[in-house]
Write a protein that holds these residues in place. Structure first.
Motif, PDB file in Angstrom:
ATOM      1  N   ASP A 106     -29.043 -25.205  31.259  1.00 53.87           N
ATOM      2  CA  ASP A 106     -27.670 -25.452  30.829  1.00 53.87           C
ATOM      3  C   ASP A 106     -26.816 -24.294  31.325  1.00 53.87           C
ATOM      4  O   ASP A 106     -26.514 -23.361  30.588  1.00 53.87           O
ATOM      5  N   LEU A 107     -26.443 -24.349  32.579  1.00 55.81           N
ATOM      6  CA  LEU A 107     -25.776 -23.221  33.213  1.00 55.81           C
ATOM      7  C   LEU A 107     -24.259 -23.393  33.201  1.00 55.81           C
ATOM      8  O   LEU A 107     -23.645 -23.764  34.209  1.00 55.81           O
ATOM      9  N   SER A 108     -23.668 -23.143  32.055  1.00 56.59           N
ATOM     10  CA  SER A 108     -22.214 -23.111  31.987  1.00 56.59           C
ATOM     11  C   SER A 108     -21.715 -21.866  32.703  1.00 56.59           C
ATOM     12  O   SER A 108     -22.472 -20.909  32.907  1.00 56.59           O
ATOM     13  N   PHE A 109     -20.448 -21.865  33.062  1.00 59.05           N
ATOM     14  CA  PHE A 109     -19.897 -20.721  33.785  1.00 59.05           C
ATOM     15  C   PHE A 109     -19.979 -19.457  32.938  1.00 59.05           C
ATOM     16  O   PHE A 109     -20.309 -18.377  33.447  1.00 59.05           O
ATOM     17  N   ASP A 110     -19.694 -19.562  31.641  1.00 61.42           N
ATOM     18  CA  ASP A 110     -19.736 -18.388  30.760  1.00 61.42           C
ATOM     19  C   ASP A 110     -21.143 -17.808  30.679  1.00 61.42           C
ATOM     20  O   ASP A 110     -21.309 -16.584  30.679  1.00 61.42           O
ATOM     21  N   LYS A 111     -22.122 -18.695  30.601  1.00 63.77           N
ATOM     22  CA  LYS A 111     -23.505 -18.201  30.507  1.00 63.77           C
ATOM     23  C   LYS A 111     -23.938 -17.575  31.837  1.00 63.77           C
ATOM     24  O   LYS A 111     -24.559 -16.507  31.850  1.00 63.77           O
ATOM     25  N   PHE A 112     -23.600 -18.221  32.932  1.00 60.18           N
ATOM     26  CA  PHE A 112     -23.918 -17.662  34.246  1.00 60.18           C
ATOM     27  C   PHE A 112     -23.251 -16.300  34.424  1.00 60.18           C
ATOM     28  O   PHE A 112     -23.864 -15.348  34.930  1.00 60.18           O
ATOM     29  N   LYS A 113     -22.011 -16.193  33.980  1.00 59.56           N
ATOM     30  CA  LYS A 113     -21.270 -14.936  34.081  1.00 59.56           C
ATOM     31  C   LYS A 113     -21.944 -13.844  33.252  1.00 59.56           C
ATOM     32  O   LYS A 113     -22.048 -12.689  33.694  1.00 59.56           O
ATOM     33  N   LEU A 114     -22.413 -14.190  32.049  1.00 58.66           N
ATOM     34  CA  LEU A 114     -23.084 -13.210  31.191  1.00 58.66           C
ATOM     35  C   LEU A 114     -24.386 -12.732  31.818  1.00 58.66           C
ATOM     36  O   LEU A 114     -24.690 -11.529  31.816  1.00 58.66           O
ATOM     37  N   ILE A 115     -25.169 -13.664  32.357  1.00 58.24           N
ATOM     38  CA  ILE A 115     -26.435 -13.297  32.998  1.00 58.24           C
ATOM     39  C   ILE A 115     -26.180 -12.374  34.180  1.00 58.24           C
ATOM     40  O   ILE A 115     -26.822 -11.327  34.330  1.00 58.24           O
ATOM     41  N   MET A 116     -25.202 -12.735  34.997  1.00 57.88           N
ATOM     42  CA  MET A 116     -24.929 -11.952  36.199  1.00 57.88           C
ATOM     43  C   MET A 116     -24.219 -10.642  35.880  1.00 57.88           C
ATOM     44  O   MET A 116     -24.268  -9.707  36.682  1.00 57.88           O
ATOM     45  N   HIS A 117     -23.574 -10.550  34.713  1.00 59.73           N
ATOM     46  CA  HIS A 117     -22.926  -9.294  34.326  1.00 59.73           C
ATOM     47  C   HIS A 117     -23.938  -8.159  34.238  1.00 59.73           C
ATOM     48  O   HIS A 117     -23.624  -7.009  34.553  1.00 59.73           O
ATOM     49  N   ILE A 118     -25.156  -8.491  33.804  1.00 58.29           N
ATOM     50  CA  ILE A 118     -26.230  -7.491  33.749  1.00 58.29           C
ATOM     51  C   ILE A 118     -27.029  -7.491  35.044  1.00 58.29           C
ATOM     52  O   ILE A 118     -27.333  -6.441  35.609  1.00 58.29           O
ATOM     53  N   ALA A 119     -27.356  -8.700  35.534  1.00 52.36           N
ATOM     54  CA  ALA A 119     -28.260  -8.797  36.692  1.00 52.36           C
ATOM     55  C   ALA A 119     -27.638  -8.247  37.966  1.00 52.36           C
ATOM     56  O   ALA A 119     -28.289  -7.495  38.702  1.00 52.36           O
ATOM     57  N   LEU A 120     -26.371  -8.601  38.232  1.00 51.58           N
ATOM     58  CA  LEU A 120     -25.771  -8.242  39.516  1.00 51.58           C
ATOM     59  C   LEU A 120     -25.638  -6.734  39.715  1.00 51.58           C
ATOM     60  O   LEU A 120     -26.033  -6.215  40.771  1.00 51.58           O
ATOM     61  N   PRO A 121     -25.088  -5.979  38.738  1.00 57.25           N
ATOM     62  CA  PRO A 121     -25.040  -4.529  38.933  1.00 57.25           C
ATOM     63  C   PRO A 121     -26.430  -3.912  39.103  1.00 57.25           C
ATOM     64  O   PRO A 121     -26.613  -2.975  39.883  1.00 57.25           O
ATOM     65  N   THR A 122     -27.412  -4.449  38.358  1.00 55.97           N
ATOM     66  CA  THR A 122     -28.772  -3.930  38.485  1.00 55.97           C
ATOM     67  C   THR A 122     -29.335  -4.234  39.869  1.00 55.97           C
ATOM     68  O   THR A 122     -29.982  -3.391  40.489  1.00 55.97           O
ATOM     69  N   ILE A 123     -29.073  -5.453  40.369  1.00 50.73           N
ATOM     70  CA  ILE A 123     -29.532  -5.823  41.710  1.00 50.73           C
ATOM     71  C   ILE A 123     -28.875  -4.929  42.757  1.00 50.73           C
ATOM     72  O   ILE A 123     -29.546  -4.420  43.663  1.00 50.73           O
ATOM     73  N   VAL A 124     -27.560  -4.744  42.626  1.00 50.42           N
ATOM     74  CA  VAL A 124     -26.835  -3.889  43.575  1.00 50.42           C
ATOM     75  C   VAL A 124     -27.392  -2.468  43.528  1.00 50.42           C
ATOM     76  O   VAL A 124     -27.630  -1.841  44.572  1.00 50.42           O
ATOM     77  N   GLN A 125     -27.595  -1.967  42.300  1.00 45.61           N
ATOM     78  CA  GLN A 125     -28.122  -0.601  42.148  1.00 45.61           C
ATOM     79  C   GLN A 125     -29.513  -0.479  42.754  1.00 45.61           C
ATOM     80  O   GLN A 125     -29.796   0.444  43.519  1.00 45.61           O
ATOM     81  N   GLN A 126     -30.394  -1.422  42.415  1.00 44.13           N
ATOM     82  CA  GLN A 126     -31.759  -1.349  42.922  1.00 44.13           C
ATOM     83  C   GLN A 126     -31.814  -1.593  44.424  1.00 44.13           C
ATOM     84  O   GLN A 126     -32.624  -0.978  45.129  1.00 44.13           O
TER      85      GLN A 126
END
Length: 445
Positions: free
Chosen positions: A223-243
């Protein structure tokens, strides 16, 4: 610090540390088998391939961190149905990401090897190892994120058992493929893929079983609503960029090491494996700090956050002292795991000097990793990213400037100096944020 908090620190950290130890110990043993039974050229090829492979594995690490923070917060708030749905949707996104990156990895691998100045005599083995390993990216992503879901649901022991079984099976398959079937570096890659594939299936079965035991089981349909996707990527994306940035930096350093020749490559591959193994305990306590303080911050228990940080710092410093003494005393034995220090004297000299410098780097890493763990749990992802990328950029710049005057000594000296600046910056950010939160609590905000 209360006995309950102390007990919780160890209940979180011990399984994670044991898991990381098993993971890194397998990696060390795998490299030792390659170096001792296949030869220096194969060790250099796989060592270079591993640095490039890590560029694609960082995506999995980002989704793991997203699970750690979001699921822990929902668990702390008692939102069990939302917690299960968040875990399911993060697992789904990670699997899709793995499928996309398989294509990118397969096409780009030869160009990446050329970009890091991989010696031509190592190219064939590195391509074979890398392509077989990277073909299994979706399997690795699902397996890693699945174990992160277990850990965030306070089932760290089960995750450890999975990793121990995977590493044990991996080692057995490597010995079979390399020593019995004589498949060379192909055998090493196949062993990893097959072992993780089997454990991925077991992990999915355990997650399905855990969902059935919940009071409010959720549907398997994402159930990938935009808000949920945004929340997941809020943590995942900076971590991915950092790593990714950190891994890219490590790959770039490997490219600077390669022109110094095979001896330097051997020494660098060996010291990287030893450093990764030595930092496991620090990473384990940093991850524990992230999980625990995410729950404590959600409950506004700010004094407990400070207490947990102080306790993790104390234990980490004790570990640093003991491990540093052991590493310095056993430097020749550690190098001997990967190559013959007598036959490769130049490689050993490189290894030993870097190992001595690592004592200071490791001391600073105690606070670097703990500070990063706290920044993640505070959702200060931009600040977390600034600290990491700032350190990385400065380290690479200093390393490049020192290459000509210092030669191979530039690698450890640049890391030592810039880590100090990173620790100072992240400490200031954390103190300011804690003061702000405590002021809001007193004001009743």
């Amino acid at each position: 610090m209360t006995s309950e908090l102390r007990r919780k620190v160890w209940s979180f950290s011990l399984p994670m540390i044991c898991e990381l130890v098993v993971q890194q110990l397998y990696s060390v043993i795998d490299m030792a088998i390659i170096g001792r039974y296949l030869g220096a050229r194969q060790l250099g090829a796989v060592g270079n391939a591993a640095s490039v492979i890590m560029l694609f594995l960082v995506v999995s690490g980002g989704f793991e961190m997203s699970v750690d923070v979001t699921v822990s917060r929902l668990l702390g708030a008692g939102k069990y149905k939302e917690k299960a749905a968040m875990a399911r949707d993060t697992l789904f996104i990670s699997a899709i990401s793995g499928l996309i990156l398989v294509v990118i990895a397969w096409i780009s691998l030869p160009a990446l090897y050329k970009a890091i100045s991989l010696p031509e005599n190592m190219m064939g083995d590195a391509l074979l190892y890398g392509r077989v390993y990277l073909f299994a990216l979706p399997i690795i992503y699902i397996y890693d994120v699945g174990r992160a879901i277990l850990i965030s649901n306070e089932r760290a022991k089960i995750s450890f058992y999975l990793l121990a079984a995977s590493s044990g099976l991996n080692l057995i398959l490597n010995l079979l493929f390399i020593l019995v079937l004589h498949l060379g570096v192909l055998g090493s890659a196949l062993g990893t893929v097959l072992a993780q594939g089997l454990m991925m299936l077991v992990t999915l079965w355990l997650l399905a079983k855990m969902d059935q035991q919940e009071k409010e089981p959720v549907s398997l349909k994402p159930d990938l609503s935009f808000d949920k996707f945004k929340l997941i990527m809020h943590i995942a994306l900076p971590t991915i960029v950092q790593q990714f940035a950190v891994t890219f930096g490590a790959t770039l350093v490997q490219a600077w090491v390669n022109p110094f020749g095979q001896e330097a490559i051997l020494g660098y591959v060996a010291i990287v494996k030893v450093m990764n193994l030595a930092t496991i305990v620090l990473v384990g306590f940093a991850q524990t700090l992230t999980l625990m303080t995410a729950q404590l911050l959600a409950a506004k228990k700010y004094s407990a956050v400070r207490a947990v940080y102080r306790y993790c710092s104390k234990v980490s410093l004790i570990y640093w002292l003991l491990s540093s003494v052991l590493m310095v005393l056993a430097s020749r034995e550690l190098a001997g795991l990967f190559f013959d220090p007598v036959q490769n004297q130049a490689a050993y000299d490189f290894f030993k000097v870097y190992l001595l410098a690592f004592v200071g780097i490791q001391l600073l890493s105690v606070f670097k990793f703990l500070n990063e763990g706290l920044l993640r749990s505070m959702f200060l992802m931009k600040e977390y990213l600034y600290c990491n990328l700032g350190e990385l950029g400065l380290k690479l710049a200093v390393n490049w400037l020192l290459l000509a005057p210092l030669g191979t000594n530039s690698f450890w000296s640049s890391q030592l100096g810039t880590r100090l600046l990173c620790v100072l910056g992240s400490t200031i950010l954390i103190l300011k944020e804690l003061q702000r939160l405590e002021a809001e609590e007193k004001a009743g905000v």
